[in-house]
Motif scaffolding. Structure first.
Motif, PDB file in Angstrom:
ATOM      1  N   LEU A  58      49.076  45.507  34.915  1.00 30.40           N
ATOM      2  CA  LEU A  58      49.457  44.114  35.102  1.00 30.40           C
ATOM      3  C   LEU A  58      48.950  43.688  36.472  1.00 30.40           C
ATOM      4  N   LEU A 118      49.138  40.995  39.791  1.00 30.62           N
ATOM      5  CA  LEU A 118      50.025  40.091  40.523  1.00 30.62           C
ATOM      6  C   LEU A 118      49.242  39.500  41.686  1.00 30.62           C
ATOM      7  N   MET A 133      59.260  43.562  40.854  1.00 31.07           N
ATOM      8  CA  MET A 133      58.246  43.487  39.792  1.00 31.07           C
ATOM      9  C   MET A 133      57.555  44.826  39.599  1.00 31.07           C
ATOM     10  N   ASP A 134      57.273  45.507  40.702  1.00 36.54           N
ATOM     11  CA  ASP A 134      56.614  46.806  40.606  1.00 36.54           C
ATOM     12  C   ASP A 134      57.505  47.799  39.858  1.00 36.54           C
ATOM     13  N   ALA A 187      57.603  46.870  36.144  1.00 36.05           N
ATOM     14  CA  ALA A 187      56.343  47.215  35.479  1.00 36.05           C
ATOM     15  C   ALA A 187      56.313  48.709  35.138  1.00 36.05           C
ATOM     16  N   LYS A 188      56.709  49.532  36.084  1.00 34.38           N
ATOM     17  CA  LYS A 188      56.691  50.976  35.859  1.00 34.38           C
ATOM     18  C   LYS A 188      57.640  51.377  34.733  1.00 34.38           C
ATOM     19  N   TYR A 228      53.686  50.145  32.714  1.00 32.89           N
ATOM     20  CA  TYR A 228      52.530  49.501  33.340  1.00 32.89           C
ATOM     21  C   TYR A 228      52.438  49.874  34.821  1.00 32.89           C
ATOM     22  N   SER A 229      51.237  49.793  35.353  1.00 32.91           N
ATOM     23  CA  SER A 229      51.013  49.865  36.801  1.00 32.91           C
ATOM     24  C   SER A 229      50.722  48.446  37.276  1.00 32.91           C
ATOM     25  N   LEU A 230      51.330  48.050  38.387  1.00 35.34           N
ATOM     26  CA  LEU A 230      51.157  46.705  38.922  1.00 35.34           C
ATOM     27  C   LEU A 230      50.117  46.714  40.035  1.00 35.34           C
ATOM     28  N   VAL A 279      48.592  44.579  42.963  1.00 38.51           N
ATOM     29  CA  VAL A 279      48.983  43.425  43.780  1.00 38.51           C
ATOM     30  C   VAL A 279      47.818  42.974  44.654  1.00 38.51           C
ATOM     31  N   VAL A 300      43.125  44.030  33.293  1.00 37.85           N
ATOM     32  CA  VAL A 300      44.582  43.964  33.242  1.00 37.85           C
ATOM     33  C   VAL A 300      45.006  43.317  31.927  1.00 37.85           C
ATOM     34  N   VAL A 359      58.428  38.991  34.550  1.00 33.89           N
ATOM     35  CA  VAL A 359      57.897  40.160  33.833  1.00 33.89           C
ATOM     36  C   VAL A 359      58.257  40.075  32.354  1.00 33.89           C
TER      37      VAL A 359
END
Length: 368
Positions: A86, A88, A105-106, A109-110, A114-116, A118, A140, A336
């Motif tokens: 994802l 950001l 958000m991080d 996501a995890k 997902y890995s965020l 940034v 992404v 999210v």
């Protein structure tokens, strides 16, 4: 040979122009009435041709704004690798707003696999476009964006919408374009501050705001202030518009620009006896107000009450003023959630407003 309907002729001509690049991706097609004149056909015929183009995935019809050419997918362009990412893109973060939201958000996501990734625009529209393109190059699955302030929407964000790419905006929204938006209920935030000051006996309240009057958040907070002052029958002691100063560099330090301090000094000197409270539209302009108050000899919260949207919770002595804090955890969770829903094909929650957290704190400015 079967009859060829007029709308079919219009459709085929417009399709040819799209395919040969006359109308490139992101381009807005001529207005419906213009097409009617060009092809000498009725509005119904043009509407049918445009609907066919939309159904074939060539254009995106945006109510009230027209038809835009969509990016055409290339054959065999599958996403490589197995990572789920994802994106950001943030304008900036600070302890008053953004830091907690980014961390949350991080974590979210995890938890969802997902890995965020940034990235930051620092308030620069070109940088914002570059970061969006960079994230797209990483393939992404979706993007959360805090758009740059400004009158016009970002063409890069518009293109994501036209391509039906999963995207959610935070902090702001795009006028006339139904891109999902998750942000604070800004009208309610400043209205709550007006009510709190009124309950404390204040009757003549001024609003300090920024010169970025085209920003949705600025407009909403200003309207919330004006409407609540009128509803309660209070005296508006004026609206002071402070210059924003040094552009993206000003996002990286906490020092107010001299022009903003001078504008605040002029406003306080002129209206000192006409106000008993000030609302700062965002915490970022509080340093200019406190510096100006010191220059003109005003003791904040003894002579004039100060309230603001957001506060610095990591300051050495904690938050100092009556304020409404944006609920960063709730914004992160909803953003999210909406993005994952879009990735899954959902189309709900075009606009979500999150209530702020009211904190009635007496000033610490005069504690020694």
């Amino acid at each position: 040979m079967g009859k060829v309907f007029l709308y079919q002729k219009v459709y085929e001509e417009l399709l040819e122009r799209i395919q040969n690049g006359t109308y490139p991706p992101g381009e807005k097609l001529p207005a419906d009435d213009e097409l009617c004149r060009e092809f000498s056909v009725s509005a119904i015929t043009v509407k049918k041709a445009l609907e066919m183009l939309a159904e074939s995935g060539c254009v995106k019809r945006v109510p009230g704004n027209g038809s835009f050419v969509r990016k055409q997918e290339k054959a065999g362009g599958e996403k490589g690798g197995k990572d789920h990412l994802l994106g950001l893109v943030l304008e900036h973060v600070s302890t008053p707003f953004g830091l907690e939201m980014m961390y949350r958000m991080d974590c979210l996501a995890k938890k969802t696999g997902y890995s965020l990734i940034v990235r930051f625009s620092y308030g620069d529209r070109e940088r914002e476009t570059e970061e969006i393109h960079f994230l797209m190059s990483l393939h992404v699955d979706g993007m959360i964006i805090m758009p740059c302030h400004g009158k016009n929407y970002s063409p890069a964000i518009l293109q994501l919408y036209l391509d039906d790419f999963p995207v959610v905006l935070i902090d702001k929204k795009m006028k006339g374009i139904p891109v999902p938006s998750v942000r604070t209920d800004n009208k309610a935030a400043t209205a709550a501050l007006v009510r709190a000051l009124a309950e404390d006996g204040c009757r003549r309240i001024a609003l300090f705001t920024t010169e970025d009057t085209e920003a949705i958040s600025v407009q909403e907070r200003r309207n919330g202030f004006i409407n609540e002052m009128e509803r309660l029958g209070l005296t508006e002691a004026g609206i002071c518009v402070l210059p924003s100063g040094g552009g993206k560099e000003s996002l990286l330090d906490n020092h107010p620009c001299p022009e903003a301090i001078q504008a605040a000094v002029w406003f306080l000197e002129k209206g000192r006896t006409e106000m008993d409270a000030i609302i700062a539209e965002e915490y970022g302009i509080v340093p200019a107000i406190t510096a100006a108050a010191g220059k003109v000899g005003i003791s904040l919260d003894k002579e004039i009450r100060l309230a603001c949207v957001d506060e610095d919770y990591l300051a050495p002595y904690g938050p100092a003023f009556l304020h409404v804090k944006q609920d960063e955890a709730a914004i992160a969770e909803k953003a999210v959630e909406v993005l994952l829903g879009r990735i899954a094909g959902g189309r709900d929650d075009n606009e979500v407003l999150i209530h702020g957290i009211y904190n009635h704190i007496k000033s610490k400015m005069d504690k020694n």
